[in-house]
Each structure stands twice: as C-alpha cells, then as structure tokens.
Write an enzyme that holds these catalytic residues in place. Sequence first.
Site, PDB file in Angstrom:
ATOM      1  N   ASP A   1       0.723  -0.316  14.968  1.00 58.83           N
ATOM      2  CA  ASP A   1       1.183   1.040  15.368  1.00 58.83           C
ATOM      3  C   ASP A   1       0.343   2.139  14.713  1.00 58.83           C
ATOM      4  O   ASP A   1      -0.003   3.128  15.355  1.00 58.83           O
ATOM      5  CB  ASP A   1       2.621   1.327  14.912  1.00 58.83           C
TER       6      ASP A   1
ATOM      7  N   ALA B   1       0.842  -1.208   0.000  1.00 57.59           N
ATOM      8  CA  ALA B   1       0.000   0.000   0.000  1.00 57.59           C
ATOM      9  C   ALA B   1       0.868   1.245   0.000  1.00 57.59           C
ATOM     10  O   ALA B   1       0.635   2.184  -0.774  1.00 57.59           O
ATOM     11  CB  ALA B   1      -0.940  -0.008   1.198  1.00 57.59           C
TER      12      ALA B   1
ATOM     13  N   ARG C   1     -13.052 -18.546   4.680  1.00 54.36           N
ATOM     14  CA  ARG C   1     -11.948 -18.846   5.586  1.00 54.36           C
ATOM     15  C   ARG C   1     -12.416 -19.008   7.035  1.00 54.36           C
ATOM     16  O   ARG C   1     -11.938 -19.874   7.759  1.00 54.36           O
ATOM     17  CB  ARG C   1     -10.897 -17.738   5.501  1.00 54.36           C
TER      18      ARG C   1
ATOM     19  N   GLY D   1       1.117 -15.066  -0.107  1.00 57.05           N
ATOM     20  CA  GLY D   1       1.167 -16.051  -1.191  1.00 57.05           C
ATOM     21  C   GLY D   1       1.126 -15.401  -2.576  1.00 57.05           C
ATOM     22  O   GLY D   1       1.423 -16.061  -3.565  1.00 57.05           O
TER      23      GLY D   1
ATOM     24  N   LEU E   1      -4.347  -8.206  -1.430  1.00 55.20           N
ATOM     25  CA  LEU E   1      -3.353  -7.562  -2.290  1.00 55.20           C
ATOM     26  C   LEU E   1      -4.043  -6.588  -3.245  1.00 55.20           C
ATOM     27  O   LEU E   1      -3.517  -5.512  -3.535  1.00 55.20           O
ATOM     28  CB  LEU E   1      -2.537  -8.611  -3.040  1.00 55.20           C
TER      29      LEU E   1
HETATM   30  P1  ADP Z   1      -0.027  -3.483   3.553  1.00 53.18           P
HETATM   31  O1  ADP Z   1      -0.301  -4.849   2.985  1.00 53.18           O
HETATM   32  O2  ADP Z   1      -1.230  -2.827   4.075  1.00 53.18           O
HETATM   33  O3  ADP Z   1       0.807  -2.644   2.632  1.00 53.18           O
HETATM   34  P2  ADP Z   1       2.278  -4.489   4.969  1.00 53.18           P
HETATM   35  O4  ADP Z   1       2.292  -5.297   6.204  1.00 53.18           O
HETATM   36  O5  ADP Z   1       2.692  -5.163   3.711  1.00 53.18           O
HETATM   37  O6  ADP Z   1       0.856  -3.797   4.857  1.00 53.18           O
HETATM   38  O7  ADP Z   1       3.247  -3.230   5.142  1.00 53.18           O
HETATM   39  C1  ADP Z   1       3.168  -2.383   6.246  1.00 53.18           C
HETATM   40  C2  ADP Z   1       4.566  -1.868   6.541  1.00 53.18           C
HETATM   41  O8  ADP Z   1       4.492  -0.830   7.509  1.00 53.18           O
HETATM   42  C3  ADP Z   1       5.488  -2.950   7.120  1.00 53.18           C
HETATM   43  O9  ADP Z   1       6.668  -3.022   6.374  1.00 53.18           O
HETATM   44  C4  ADP Z   1       5.730  -2.479   8.541  1.00 53.18           C
HETATM   45  O10 ADP Z   1       6.986  -2.842   9.052  1.00 53.18           O
HETATM   46  C5  ADP Z   1       5.593  -0.967   8.391  1.00 53.18           C
HETATM   47  N1  ADP Z   1       5.299  -0.278   9.657  1.00 53.18           N
HETATM   48  C6  ADP Z   1       4.442  -0.678  10.632  1.00 53.18           C
HETATM   49  N2  ADP Z   1       4.460   0.189  11.652  1.00 53.18           N
HETATM   50  C7  ADP Z   1       5.333   1.173  11.320  1.00 53.18           C
HETATM   51  C8  ADP Z   1       5.807   2.356  11.975  1.00 53.18           C
HETATM   52  N3  ADP Z   1       5.383   2.672  13.185  1.00 53.18           N
HETATM   53  N4  ADP Z   1       6.709   3.127  11.323  1.00 53.18           N
HETATM   54  C9  ADP Z   1       7.166   2.807  10.086  1.00 53.18           C
HETATM   55  N5  ADP Z   1       6.788   1.685   9.435  1.00 53.18           N
HETATM   56  C10 ADP Z   1       5.878   0.884  10.040  1.00 53.18           C
END
Ligand code: ADP
Length: 577
Positions: free
Chosen positions: A345, A138, A404, A170, A558
């Site tokens: 977070d 995202a 699921r 996946g 995704l």
């Molecule tokens: P999405 O599928 O919604 O894009 P992801 O889990 O693939 O979510 O990506 C979210 C990203 O945000 C991860 O790489 C995670 O480490 C990062 N993230 C989460 N909390 C924080 C934060 N407090 N500061 C910076 N990055 C963060």
Amino acid sequence: MRKLPIWLSSILVLVCAMLMMSASNPPSGKPSYLDGSYVGKAEGHGGELSVDVVVKGGKIKSIAVHSIDTEGISDVAVKKLPEAMIKAQSVEVDSISGATMTSDAIKGAVSDALKGATLYPVSKTVATDVVVIGAGNAGLAAAVEASTKGAKVIILEKMAFIGGNSIRSGGAFNAVDPDRQGKQKIEDSIDKHFQQTFEGGDKKADPELVHTLVNGAPEALKWLEGMGMKFNDDVFTVLGALWPRSHAPIDPLGTGFVKTLKAADDKNKVQTLVDMKVNQIIRENGKVTGVVAVDAAGARIRYNAKMGVVLATGGFSANKEMRQKYNPKLTPNLGTTNHPGATGDGIIMAQNIGADLVGMEYIQLLPLGDPASGALDGWIGMNVEDYIFVNKDGKRFVSEAERRDVMTQALIQQRDQFMYVICDAHSMPTPQTKNSFNQTAESLVKSGKDFSADTIEALAQKIGIDPAALKATVDRYNEGIDSKNDEVGKKLLGNKLDKAPFYASGRVPTVHHTMGGVRINTKAQVIDVNGAVIPGLYAAGEVTGGIHGSNRLGGNALADTIVFGRIAGQNVVSTKK
Ligand code: ADP
C-alpha cells in the site's frame, strides 16, 4: 461450545456484513482537490499525451494539454474538454463526439495527474506533529526517536495487531560486534559487512545507503540493548547472511524487537491506533502535510502532521498481482512467508504523490518455505554451518552458505522443486529445543511436519529417500569437514552431522522479501521522480528500495528497519522543511 440463538447469529452476521461493506466502500461525497501543480500522462491516438493541471484554493484552475495529436477534430477535444472539466470541477464530463480516443486520453491523463490530489470528505480531522504509517519495526523505531525529541506522534496500523512482518521474522539482526565476535574469534569489520551486502546484491544498491546501514547497525544494536532487549551471547550465521554476524534475540521470533520498541513508545506517550488503514498521503503545494485513514467502521479520518509523515508500511510479498507486475518472470502463485498485510500500500500511495521507485523487480525467494503454506515455520535448522540441503534423491545440490537467490534458483532446478533440510542434535539438542519459530522439535515431529530418527538410514526411510544414497551424502559431508573440501563448495563448515537424533524438514521455494520500494536518501527522505526531496515525507524499512540491491543478505532486514527507522524518526523532527 454454546450455540447462539438464531436471531442473534443473524444480527451478528448482518452487522459484520455492514461493517465489511462500509470498510470497503469507495469514498463518497464530492471530492475537493489539494493545491499544487500536477503532471499526468495517458496513451493518446498518436502516442503519449500529457497534461499540466493546476489546483488553487481547492479548485481545478487550469489544464494544459500537450498532445502530439492536435490536428482537426482532436483540436476540439483539446480545447473543449479542459474547459468542461474546470466548469464541472470533475473529470467525469461528456466526451467530444468524433474524438473519443483523444477525449479518453485527456480524461485519463487528468485522472492520472489528480490521483494523489483528490480529497474526498472526511468525518473528522486530527492534528498531531508526526504521523507514522505502519507499526512494524521501522515505524515503531521511528516513533521512539521522534517522540524522544518531543514530538507528538500517532502511529496508524491497518491490521488489528502491531508487528507486521517484523514480529514474525526469525529475529536475526546483523551487526559487526567486536565484543561478541572477538570472544568467538570471528574476524569482521564494517568494510566486510559493506562488501558482502553490496556485492551480495550484485552492486545494484545505492552504496551511500549501504554505508548508512552497516555503519548504523552496531549502534542500533546497542540502542536496542540499552532499552532492555536481550540477545544471545554468541553470534551465528542465519541463512544467506554469508558471515557469522547475526544476533539472535532471546525472545522468540521478532517479538523482542516489537516488545522493546512498543514499551519505549508507550513511555513517550505515542498513540498507536490499530484497524486504521491509511489510504492516502496528503501532499499540498508540494509538501506532505498528513494522511487520510479509514477506521474499522469505514469512517474516513484526516490526520494532519505538522512536522511530517513517516512511511513504514513494509513490502509487497503478499500481493501476487504486484509481484507479477514488477517481475513477470517470477513463478506465479508461490506461497509467502509474509503476513497478509504486506500488500505494498505504501509504495502505491507514495507513487501517487510523485515518489520515485527503485529496484521493484528484485523480489527475494527463500528455499525454506513450508510445502503447505509457504511460511517459515517448521524449519529446524539454525546455524548455516550445521545443516545440509538434499533433493529427493538424497543428493546435495548447492552450498547451504550461498546467497539466498543462488540457493533458491538451485532448488527450482531439483525434482518437484522440493528439498529436505537435514540436521542433527547439534541444532536440536533435546526434544524440547525450540526452532527460531518457537516450536519444539518434539511437537514438529509429532505434527508430521518434520521427521526424526536415530540413524541417517532410518531417517531416509521415513522421508522416502534411498537410505544408502543419503548415508553416502552425509558421510561425504562429514569427510569434507575434516578435509575442508566440501563437495558443493560450502565454505562455512561447522559440526559434523553425527549426533543423533537426526532431523529432516521438507521445504519449497517461497516469496520472502521485496528489495524494491520508494527511493530515499541517507536522511530517509523520500525522493520524487525528478530526483528532488518530497518535503515532509520520510520512509524506512521494507517499503524503501535501494538498500539491498538485487539480493538481501539474511539478517540485514531487521538491521535496516531499526537503522533507517531511527533516522526517519530523528529527521522528521529536526530536518528543515
Ligand atoms: P518493516 O519491517 O519495514 O517495519 P513490517 O511488515 O514489519 O515492515 O511492518 C509494516 C506494517 O505496516 C505492518 O504492520 C502493516 O500491516 C502496516 N501497514 C501496511 N499498509 C498499511 C496501511 N495502508 N495503513 C496502515 N498500516 C499499514
């Protein structure tokens, strides 16, 4: 391995300890406050007590206490404490003796009001147009769109690497695709994708957001392909997708998405900083103007974002306390398929500045966790049509093409909450065939994670199931394919399980996705608790709620990250603030 001299090891340990301490230290220095009007609440002596706090020029100017408990001695606290707090410019003032409960309630409510407005000193300030928090799909997609529109974009990622959950997924991407589906004679439509997504989530989603998702998915697929990402020619049905419209990338797992998006970001000169944890979204006079992040050495840096901030921090599947807080009925201590940084977070930071949350109790379990780790690796099935689930008695207990949540609840009812996925050479044609997690059949069997044999009976023996029982189950399944009458009502039927070698993989329930999160509108703008847009704040991906309702279809996550990531990136640049 060569050993380090003792003195050098000790220095290294000390440096690491210092770094860890500094990174986790609470902020130091005297805080200032961000201008704006804030409301805070706390439990008082006679019920809930609320306060209105006004900050101007970085100073607390007024505190109005609305108490239902203002008689007698409490009056003194209600009058005196705000005065003392304004004088000290701090919540940490002496309580009024004899009115301790009211004093505590006032302090609690003022702290609550100021929790997103308290700014500790920073070591430097960096200016940019757009800040993106999180480098998963995202965030990376939002950055591509914003930078394509000419904005200067900085992505801040807390882990040492980019990709988040997106890269370890996946890779299945749902989109109606007349070209591919037409060739496979699969009938589909945007309306069908909408109905399955909306009804598959018990109609708990915001229908507008579902429309945005299913309408945007085909274009998002083309957008990725236009940037060079490759997908298989055939669509398939990933677990819980309910329909064959899942696209499998050629690159393993989610790596193709991250590689493609990162390359586009690099081309547009987007700056991506890792080991940079955002711990505060800055909202001044109602508008989001930037963030505060902490680097690996513990330095606090303020990033001012002229156009706005995109929140893309993912979900909270890896945060056990948060899972239990929002869904106390969830089995505690389950494993998770998620990366350790999926701790919610972004949801907490957004809530601190007034964002509304939606659907937080909807937490998706999958029936496909590795018994040791909860991760998805080692799972050998691919097409829903080509595998079955059996319990320890060798019996099927649910349609493998179900939702699921339905499948996982059925698994929870089985002995030891344990099952085997059984598939054959239709899923894994050669020992070198890789599963969706880039592991070969040969290596999985060798490692003892999975089992294989040339007959169903021999396979049963290896996994401790009565051979006759498993053989009878597989025979009934194969007969059901001929008669189109499956014993547990499976509707998506494919190949018979009749092509050696046969495989078995032990699986347990695991936490996979959090459907709840910050409330957004179809422009990916974050909505506050009063239903108003928070100017300057956009959100996309798993950090948001309201798109999947109570149960997310497999393959829709995704699509969600790319569709809403793009929208957030376009609007943070072009929406009038
Ligand atoms: P999405 O599928 O919604 O894009 P992801 O889990 O693939 O979510 O990506 C979210 C990203 O945000 C991860 O790489 C995670 O480490 C990062 N993230 C989460 N909390 C924080 C934060 N407090 N500061 C910076 N990055 C963060």
